[in-house]
Design an enzyme around this catalytic site. Structure first.
Site, PDB file in Angstrom:
ATOM      1  N   ARG A  47     -14.603 -24.569   1.824  1.00 56.71           N
ATOM      2  CA  ARG A  47     -14.235 -25.733   2.640  1.00 56.71           C
ATOM      3  C   ARG A  47     -15.238 -25.906   3.781  1.00 56.71           C
ATOM      4  NH1 ARG A  47      -8.596 -25.383   5.775  1.00 56.71           N
ATOM      5  NH2 ARG A  47      -9.620 -23.498   6.517  1.00 56.71           N
ATOM      6  N   ALA A  93     -15.385 -18.212   1.290  1.00 58.98           N
ATOM      7  CA  ALA A  93     -16.494 -17.485   1.931  1.00 58.98           C
ATOM      8  C   ALA A  93     -15.939 -16.679   3.104  1.00 58.98           C
ATOM      9  CB  ALA A  93     -17.573 -18.453   2.392  1.00 58.98           C
ATOM     10  N   LYS A 107      -9.839  -5.958  10.068  1.00 61.76           N
ATOM     11  CA  LYS A 107     -10.918  -5.487   9.185  1.00 61.76           C
ATOM     12  C   LYS A 107     -12.299  -5.564   9.836  1.00 61.76           C
ATOM     13  CE  LYS A 107      -8.927  -6.393   4.625  1.00 61.76           C
ATOM     14  NZ  LYS A 107      -9.120  -7.104   3.352  1.00 61.76           N
ATOM     15  N   ASP A 110     -12.716  -3.845  -1.282  1.00 63.58           N
ATOM     16  CA  ASP A 110     -12.276  -5.140  -1.826  1.00 63.58           C
ATOM     17  C   ASP A 110     -13.183  -5.619  -2.968  1.00 63.58           C
ATOM     18  OD1 ASP A 110      -9.981  -5.545  -0.359  1.00 63.58           O
ATOM     19  OD2 ASP A 110     -10.981  -6.662   1.236  1.00 63.58           O
ATOM     20  N   ASN A 129     -12.065  -1.839   5.027  1.00 68.43           N
ATOM     21  CA  ASN A 129     -10.620  -1.793   4.726  1.00 68.43           C
ATOM     22  C   ASN A 129     -10.152  -0.366   4.452  1.00 68.43           C
ATOM     23  OD1 ASN A 129     -11.584  -1.280   2.152  1.00 68.43           O
ATOM     24  ND2 ASN A 129     -10.111  -2.600   1.136  1.00 68.43           N
ATOM     25  N   THR A 174      -5.938  -3.707   7.268  1.00 68.48           N
ATOM     26  CA  THR A 174      -5.806  -5.072   6.760  1.00 68.48           C
ATOM     27  C   THR A 174      -5.837  -6.056   7.925  1.00 68.48           C
ATOM     28  OG1 THR A 174      -4.562  -6.482   5.250  1.00 68.48           O
ATOM     29  CG2 THR A 174      -3.251  -4.931   6.548  1.00 68.48           C
ATOM     30  N   SER A 218       0.810  -1.226   0.000  1.00 70.36           N
ATOM     31  CA  SER A 218       0.000   0.000   0.000  1.00 70.36           C
ATOM     32  C   SER A 218       0.846   1.281   0.000  1.00 70.36           C
ATOM     33  CB  SER A 218      -0.973  -0.007   1.176  1.00 70.36           C
ATOM     34  OG  SER A 218      -1.850  -1.098   1.049  1.00 70.36           O
TER      35      SER A 218
HETATM   36  P1  NAP Z   1     -10.132 -15.182   5.279  1.00 71.07           P
HETATM   37  O1  NAP Z   1     -11.272 -14.325   5.680  1.00 71.07           O
HETATM   38  O2  NAP Z   1      -9.256 -15.773   6.314  1.00 71.07           O
HETATM   39  O3  NAP Z   1     -10.718 -16.381   4.367  1.00 71.07           O
HETATM   40  C1  NAP Z   1      -9.892 -17.434   3.932  1.00 71.07           C
HETATM   41  C2  NAP Z   1     -10.648 -18.305   2.944  1.00 71.07           C
HETATM   42  O4  NAP Z   1      -9.755 -19.306   2.438  1.00 71.07           O
HETATM   43  C3  NAP Z   1     -11.830 -19.044   3.586  1.00 71.07           C
HETATM   44  O5  NAP Z   1     -12.841 -19.230   2.636  1.00 71.07           O
HETATM   45  C4  NAP Z   1     -11.167 -20.404   3.974  1.00 71.07           C
HETATM   46  O6  NAP Z   1     -12.084 -21.453   4.080  1.00 71.07           O
HETATM   47  C5  NAP Z   1     -10.271 -20.610   2.760  1.00 71.07           C
HETATM   48  N1  NAP Z   1      -9.171 -21.528   3.065  1.00 71.07           N
HETATM   49  C6  NAP Z   1      -8.088 -21.269   3.838  1.00 71.07           C
HETATM   50  N2  NAP Z   1      -7.274 -22.358   3.886  1.00 71.07           N
HETATM   51  C7  NAP Z   1      -7.893 -23.326   3.139  1.00 71.07           C
HETATM   52  C8  NAP Z   1      -7.568 -24.685   2.801  1.00 71.07           C
HETATM   53  N3  NAP Z   1      -6.434 -25.257   3.237  1.00 71.07           N
HETATM   54  N4  NAP Z   1      -8.416 -25.364   2.007  1.00 71.07           N
HETATM   55  C9  NAP Z   1      -9.546 -24.777   1.542  1.00 71.07           C
HETATM   56  N5  NAP Z   1      -9.924 -23.512   1.824  1.00 71.07           N
HETATM   57  C10 NAP Z   1      -9.091 -22.785   2.606  1.00 71.07           C
HETATM   58  O7  NAP Z   1      -9.140 -14.395   4.298  1.00 71.07           O
HETATM   59  P2  NAP Z   1      -9.510 -13.251   3.231  1.00 71.07           P
HETATM   60  O8  NAP Z   1      -9.288 -11.942   3.841  1.00 71.07           O
HETATM   61  O9  NAP Z   1     -10.820 -13.570   2.619  1.00 71.07           O
HETATM   62  O10 NAP Z   1      -8.326 -13.448   2.161  1.00 71.07           O
HETATM   63  C11 NAP Z   1      -8.264 -14.581   1.315  1.00 71.07           C
HETATM   64  C12 NAP Z   1      -7.087 -14.421   0.350  1.00 71.07           C
HETATM   65  O11 NAP Z   1      -7.319 -13.295  -0.487  1.00 71.07           O
HETATM   66  C13 NAP Z   1      -5.737 -14.157   1.020  1.00 71.07           C
HETATM   67  O12 NAP Z   1      -4.764 -14.873   0.316  1.00 71.07           O
HETATM   68  C14 NAP Z   1      -5.514 -12.664   0.826  1.00 71.07           C
HETATM   69  O13 NAP Z   1      -4.148 -12.305   0.739  1.00 71.07           O
HETATM   70  C15 NAP Z   1      -6.194 -12.444  -0.525  1.00 71.07           C
HETATM   71  N6  NAP Z   1      -6.684 -11.065  -0.718  1.00 71.07           N
HETATM   72  C16 NAP Z   1      -6.293 -10.444  -1.849  1.00 71.07           C
HETATM   73  C17 NAP Z   1      -6.746  -9.168  -2.080  1.00 71.07           C
HETATM   74  C18 NAP Z   1      -6.313  -8.464  -3.323  1.00 71.07           C
HETATM   75  O14 NAP Z   1      -6.490  -7.242  -3.388  1.00 71.07           O
HETATM   76  N7  NAP Z   1      -5.801  -9.141  -4.333  1.00 71.07           N
HETATM   77  C19 NAP Z   1      -7.605  -8.517  -1.169  1.00 71.07           C
HETATM   78  C20 NAP Z   1      -7.995  -9.220  -0.022  1.00 71.07           C
HETATM   79  C21 NAP Z   1      -7.530 -10.511   0.196  1.00 71.07           C
HETATM   80  P3  NAP Z   1     -12.789 -21.789   5.502  1.00 71.07           P
HETATM   81  O15 NAP Z   1     -13.933 -20.801   5.623  1.00 71.07           O
HETATM   82  O16 NAP Z   1     -13.226 -23.178   5.371  1.00 71.07           O
HETATM   83  O17 NAP Z   1     -11.741 -21.573   6.567  1.00 71.07           O
END
Ligand code: NAP
Length: 284
Positions: free
Chosen positions: A155, A132, A71, A107, A92, A67, A22
């Site tokens: 998952r 999710a 959040k 996001d 965010n 972040t 950022s």
């Molecule tokens: P989060 O709220 O912790 O959600 C994580 C997600 O990944 C949940 O759906 C979780 O499933 C799933 N997951 C984690 N480990 C898993 C596994 N071993 N097998 C299957 N599913 C798994 O995180 P978030 O904030 O949504 O972020 C998710 C990803 O997006 C991160 O890598 C983050 O860096 C990226 N991101 C990118 C941007 C961008 O601007 N490009 C913005 C925000 C986030 P469960 O519900 O079953 O735990």
């Protein structure tokens, strides 16, 4: 850059924060447009979130990105919430408007802009969204109005179903939640237009998506991975090899940052400048 008593201070809080892009994107954009703004990164522990937000008020910071892991919790410290923040329960982006802290979540718009700017039509399309969690929820909400059919696979299936149900309550009945498995995914990909990975699978040091996905990847599919480190995840490599159009997580990163920038400055974000800054930093 000349910092004076008039310079507006923005920043990002999170823990960890060392690898945030950022400051790189926003300072490049402020410099490019000659705006008297500066952007810092702050490591804030969970127990210190309240103190940090009091600091934002006391020091008259102009804007903040928030972040992980803050959040959700940060919402409790804000004065006004954008409707999307109320639905998601997470913010965010914060704008300090004459002492009132306003909460936004960019996001979702970051993801839909990434699709739009890469010429991907969303209207009346079937989208499969993996995940999710916080990011998936935001993306689902932003896609909800436009798409014809949104399948959320996770998952923890209860979370996918709960999200689909919440969206159906607002936007009508075109959302389904199911378990993230090779079988369900492959079945859904047959008639889908867009696949978005919004799980953390594929991040450096995390496992990749199951290989069985490969069977469903075709040249009529667009595949977006919101994971941006590495820039080209295994999913994107596989999708490219199958002839799918691919969009990297860097695109969402840039457009969510651009939306925050516009909230703080009122100026159109110089997206190319921000992209170049982010890609340079990621390739180092
Ligand atoms: P989060 O709220 O912790 O959600 C994580 C997600 O990944 C949940 O759906 C979780 O499933 C799933 N997951 C984690 N480990 C898993 C596994 N071993 N097998 C299957 N599913 C798994 O995180 P978030 O904030 O949504 O972020 C998710 C990803 O997006 C991160 O890598 C983050 O860096 C990226 N991101 C990118 C941007 C961008 O601007 N490009 C913005 C925000 C986030 P469960 O519900 O079953 O735990």
């Amino acid at each position: 850059m000349i910092i004076s008593g008039k310079t507006r201070v923005c920043g990002v809080i999170g823990d960890p924060i060392e690898h945030t892009l950022s400051p790189i994107m926003h300072n490049a954009a402020f410099n490019y447009l000659g705006l008297d703004f500066v952007f810092f990164a702050f490591n804030v522990k969970t127990d210190d979130l309240g103190n940090a937000i009091r600091g934002v008020r006391g020091l008259h910071f102009h804007g903040l990105n928030v972040t992980m892991p803050h959040k959700n919790a940060v919402v409790n410290y804000l004065d006004e919430l954008d409707p999307i923040v109320k639905f998601l329960g997470s913010a965010n982006t914060i704008l300090n408007k004459e002492g009132a802290l306003l909460g936004f979540n960019t996001d979702g718009i970051g993801a839909t802009k990434a699709l739009e700017e890469n010429n991907i039509e969303m209207s009346e399309k079937k989208v499969v969204l993996l995940g999710a969690g916080g990011a998936a929820k935001a993306i689902a909400f932003s896609l909800a109005e436009e798409v014809a059919d949104l399948v959320i696979l996770n998952r923890t299936v209860e979370k996918a179903k709960a999200l689909a149900e919440a969206l159906s309550g607002i936007f009508g009945n075109k959302f389904n939640g199911d378990r993230l498995s090779s079988e369900v995914l492959t079945r859904n990909l047959v008639d889908s237009d867009i696949l978005i990975n919004a799980t953390s699978l594929g991040m450096k040091q995390k496992p990749s998506l199951n290989l069985a996905v490969l069977q469903g990847l075709t040249s009529k599919l667009t595949v977006m991975d919101i994971v941006y480190h590495p820039i080209e995840t295994k999913l994107l490599k596989d999708a490219k090899a199958a002839g799918s159009k691919v969009i990297s997580g860097v695109e969402m990163l840039i457009f969510q940052a651009a939306a925050s920038f516009e909230i703080w400055t009122g100026f159109s974000a110089p997206v190319q400048v921000m992209r170049k800054a982010a890609l340079n930093a990621l390739s180092r």
